[in-house]
Design a protein around this motif. Structure first.
Motif, PDB file in Angstrom:
ATOM      1  N   LYS A 266      13.561 -48.989  -5.557  1.00  0.00           N
ATOM      2  CA  LYS A 266      13.397 -47.856  -4.638  1.00  0.00           C
ATOM      3  C   LYS A 266      12.015 -47.837  -4.011  1.00  0.00           C
ATOM      4  N   HIS A 267      10.978 -47.981  -4.830  1.00  0.00           N
ATOM      5  CA  HIS A 267       9.616 -47.779  -4.341  1.00  0.00           C
ATOM      6  C   HIS A 267       9.071 -48.979  -3.577  1.00  0.00           C
ATOM      7  N   TRP A 268       9.542 -50.180  -3.911  1.00  0.00           N
ATOM      8  CA  TRP A 268       9.099 -51.367  -3.186  1.00  0.00           C
ATOM      9  C   TRP A 268      10.053 -51.727  -2.047  1.00  0.00           C
ATOM     10  N   LYS A 269      11.121 -50.976  -1.896  1.00  0.00           N
ATOM     11  CA  LYS A 269      12.111 -51.217  -0.840  1.00  0.00           C
ATOM     12  C   LYS A 269      12.641 -52.651  -0.906  1.00  0.00           C
ATOM     13  N   ILE A 270      13.316 -52.931  -2.025  1.00  0.00           N
ATOM     14  CA  ILE A 270      13.843 -54.277  -2.266  1.00  0.00           C
ATOM     15  C   ILE A 270      15.317 -54.343  -1.875  1.00  0.00           C
ATOM     16  N   ASP A 271      15.660 -55.281  -1.053  1.00  0.00           N
ATOM     17  CA  ASP A 271      17.043 -55.538  -0.631  1.00  0.00           C
ATOM     18  C   ASP A 271      17.700 -56.425  -1.691  1.00  0.00           C
ATOM     19  N   VAL A 272      18.747 -55.904  -2.348  1.00  0.00           N
ATOM     20  CA  VAL A 272      19.401 -56.659  -3.413  1.00  0.00           C
ATOM     21  C   VAL A 272      20.731 -57.256  -2.962  1.00  0.00           C
ATOM     22  N   ASN A 273      21.036 -57.187  -1.669  1.00  0.00           N
ATOM     23  CA  ASN A 273      22.241 -57.827  -1.149  1.00  0.00           C
ATOM     24  C   ASN A 273      22.131 -59.350  -1.308  1.00  0.00           C
ATOM     25  N   ASP A 274      23.273 -59.997  -1.486  1.00  0.00           N
ATOM     26  CA  ASP A 274      23.260 -61.457  -1.617  1.00  0.00           C
ATOM     27  C   ASP A 274      22.664 -62.106  -0.374  1.00  0.00           C
ATOM     28  N   ILE A 275      23.087 -61.606   0.786  1.00  0.00           N
ATOM     29  CA  ILE A 275      22.537 -62.060   2.067  1.00  0.00           C
ATOM     30  C   ILE A 275      21.660 -60.935   2.606  1.00  0.00           C
ATOM     31  N   PRO A 276      20.411 -61.197   2.989  1.00  0.00           N
ATOM     32  CA  PRO A 276      19.510 -60.135   3.444  1.00  0.00           C
ATOM     33  C   PRO A 276      20.132 -59.264   4.535  1.00  0.00           C
ATOM     34  N   SER A 289      19.385 -62.416  -7.619  1.00  0.00           N
ATOM     35  CA  SER A 289      20.289 -61.335  -8.020  1.00  0.00           C
ATOM     36  C   SER A 289      21.450 -61.841  -8.874  1.00  0.00           C
ATOM     37  N   ASP A 290      21.918 -63.042  -8.631  1.00  0.00           N
ATOM     38  CA  ASP A 290      23.054 -63.578  -9.388  1.00  0.00           C
ATOM     39  C   ASP A 290      22.763 -63.666 -10.884  1.00  0.00           C
ATOM     40  N   SER A 291      21.499 -63.909 -11.229  1.00  0.00           N
ATOM     41  CA  SER A 291      21.148 -64.051 -12.636  1.00  0.00           C
ATOM     42  C   SER A 291      20.930 -62.716 -13.326  1.00  0.00           C
ATOM     43  N   LEU A 292      20.992 -61.626 -12.566  1.00  0.00           N
ATOM     44  CA  LEU A 292      20.730 -60.302 -13.123  1.00  0.00           C
ATOM     45  C   LEU A 292      21.946 -59.379 -13.111  1.00  0.00           C
ATOM     46  N   LYS A 293      22.912 -59.672 -12.274  1.00  0.00           N
ATOM     47  CA  LYS A 293      24.042 -58.761 -12.092  1.00  0.00           C
ATOM     48  C   LYS A 293      24.861 -58.535 -13.353  1.00  0.00           C
ATOM     49  N   HIS A 294      24.848 -59.490 -14.250  1.00  0.00           N
ATOM     50  CA  HIS A 294      25.680 -59.360 -15.454  1.00  0.00           C
ATOM     51  C   HIS A 294      25.107 -58.371 -16.455  1.00  0.00           C
ATOM     52  N   LEU A 295      23.842 -57.979 -16.286  1.00  0.00           N
ATOM     53  CA  LEU A 295      23.207 -57.057 -17.224  1.00  0.00           C
ATOM     54  C   LEU A 295      23.708 -55.645 -16.993  1.00  0.00           C
ATOM     55  N   HIS A 296      24.143 -54.995 -18.052  1.00  0.00           N
ATOM     56  CA  HIS A 296      24.707 -53.642 -17.936  1.00  0.00           C
ATOM     57  C   HIS A 296      23.709 -52.659 -17.330  1.00  0.00           C
ATOM     58  N   CYS A 297      22.441 -52.775 -17.703  1.00  0.00           N
ATOM     59  CA  CYS A 297      21.448 -51.827 -17.218  1.00  0.00           C
ATOM     60  C   CYS A 297      21.125 -52.020 -15.738  1.00  0.00           C
ATOM     61  N   MET A 298      21.644 -53.091 -15.125  1.00  0.00           N
ATOM     62  CA  MET A 298      21.422 -53.342 -13.703  1.00  0.00           C
ATOM     63  C   MET A 298      22.516 -52.734 -12.825  1.00  0.00           C
ATOM     64  N   GLU A 299      23.419 -52.016 -13.456  1.00  0.00           N
ATOM     65  CA  GLU A 299      24.548 -51.454 -12.708  1.00  0.00           C
ATOM     66  C   GLU A 299      24.079 -50.597 -11.533  1.00  0.00           C
ATOM     67  N   ASN A 300      23.093 -49.721 -11.759  1.00  0.00           N
ATOM     68  CA  ASN A 300      22.598 -48.872 -10.685  1.00  0.00           C
ATOM     69  C   ASN A 300      21.776 -49.644  -9.659  1.00  0.00           C
ATOM     70  N   VAL A 301      21.147 -50.730 -10.073  1.00  0.00           N
ATOM     71  CA  VAL A 301      20.355 -51.536  -9.151  1.00  0.00           C
ATOM     72  C   VAL A 301      21.241 -52.134  -8.071  1.00  0.00           C
ATOM     73  N   PHE A 302      22.436 -52.551  -8.475  1.00  0.00           N
ATOM     74  CA  PHE A 302      23.338 -53.228  -7.527  1.00  0.00           C
ATOM     75  C   PHE A 302      24.455 -52.304  -7.038  1.00  0.00           C
ATOM     76  N   LYS A 303      24.267 -51.018  -7.222  1.00  0.00           N
ATOM     77  CA  LYS A 303      25.232 -50.060  -6.708  1.00  0.00           C
ATOM     78  C   LYS A 303      24.863 -49.698  -5.277  1.00  0.00           C
ATOM     79  N   PHE A 304      25.775 -49.882  -4.372  1.00  0.00           N
ATOM     80  CA  PHE A 304      25.512 -49.604  -2.952  1.00  0.00           C
ATOM     81  C   PHE A 304      26.255 -48.343  -2.532  1.00  0.00           C
ATOM     82  N   PRO A 305      25.643 -47.541  -1.624  1.00  0.00           N
ATOM     83  CA  PRO A 305      26.306 -46.301  -1.188  1.00  0.00           C
ATOM     84  C   PRO A 305      27.582 -46.585  -0.428  1.00  0.00           C
TER      85      PRO A 305
END
Length: 305
Positions: A266-276, A289-305
């Motif tokens: 949020k604070h660094w304005k990081i785009d987590v989409n596979d393609i920018p 991102s592919d190496s992080l998506k499997h982590l349960h705690c990353m669920e909100n990181v990769f949640k898109f509106p």
């Protein structure tokens, strides 16, 4: 009990003793108790001097502290405690994070200073102290929590474990114990959303409810970031300077606790989409991102509106 400003305490005693009284008051309030050894370690004084200062503090604040023979330490009297020196919650949390600092007790900055964007609703120091005492003693609190993504504002039992600052808000980590025995999980909570906080000093955290068992807090992950392709050349130059990058460098790697990546996004304005995403307002793109998506705690990181 008379309440003092730090300046008044210095005036009535002297700078050395005022600092010691303020330290005793602070440790009692935000950690819940202290020994002579705390004064010995912090101030480098002898046992006799430490005992004298604690005894004098008790004269100033008789209803604040008592000696617990079982714990063998001076402990806070929760029901009657009134701080010798008042302190705002944000300053207290800063000192809990970086160490007690008498200079923060003065109401005069060394240079012209103004904090920008301070929220009208300041943190409740009483609530904050109950959380920090629970962290220190590994015990529970009962509270209501005004969650932004849940309508469940009923009483919760939390076992606070740590606290952190995300760049905008002071927050804490806690095990949220569900009504069903043995159920619950670790979550992050905002101090400003607490309501009706009560301590449960006899409700001690079980081993699965303690910080060492919080795998998401213990896990540190690498983030491979690149300057976002949608940035203008002037914005690239600005970020290069702000983040200490070499001229022409577009990629860098940092590490962060897995559970805190959500706030960094949020604070660094990081785009987590596979393609920018070239239509968004981003500073960086997350390349791994592919190496992080499997982590349960990353669920909100990769949640898109």
């Amino acid at each position: 009990m008379e309440s003092f400003t730090y300046e008044k305490l210095v005036e009535n005693y002297n700078a050395q003793r005022a600092e010691r009284f303020a330290y005793i008051d602070f440790v009692l309030r935000f950690l819940g108790g202290l020994n002579r050894s705390d004064l010995l370690d912090f101030f480098g004084i002898g046992e006799a001097a430490a005992s004298k200062e604690i005894a004098e503090y008790k004269k100033l604040s008789a209803n604040n502290v008592d000696y617990d023979r079982v714990l063998r330490k001076n402990v806070i009297l929760r029901e009657s405690f009134k701080p010798l020196i008042d302190i705002d919650a944000e300053t207290a949390l800063e000192m809990l994070a970086s160490g007690f600092n008498k200079n923060k007790l003065y109401s005069r900055p060394m240079l012209p200073y103004q904090r920008i964007g301070a929220t009208p609703h300041h943190l409740n120091t009483d609530f904050v102290s109950k959380v920090t005492r629970a962290i220190y003693s590994q015990t529970a609190i009962r509270c209501n929590y005004i969650s932004g993504n849940s309508r469940n504002h009923g009483e919760r039992t939390l076992l606070p474990t740590a606290f952190f600052y995300d760049g905008q808000s002071w927050m804490f980590r806690a095990f949220h114990r569900e009504p069903t025995k043995g159920k619950g999980n670790f979550k992050c909570f905002d101090f400003s959303r607490l309501a009706n906080v009560n301590e449960a000093p006899n409700d001690v955290a079980s081993p699965p409810e303690t910080l060492p068992q919080d795998t998401d807090w213990q896990l540190v992950v690498p983030l491979q970031l690149t300057l976002h392709p949608s940035l203008s050349s002037s914005k690239v130059d600005t970020l290069t300077q702000e983040f200490g990058l070499n001229k022409g460098q577009r990629e860098f790697v940092i590490t962060e606790k897995a559970v805190l990546v959500y706030y960094l996004k949020k604070h660094w304005k990081i785009d987590v989409n596979d393609i920018p995403n070239r239509e968004g307002n981003y500073n960086f793109h997350l390349k791994n991102s592919d190496s992080l998506k499997h982590l349960h705690c990353m669920e909100n990181v990769f949640k898109f509106p």
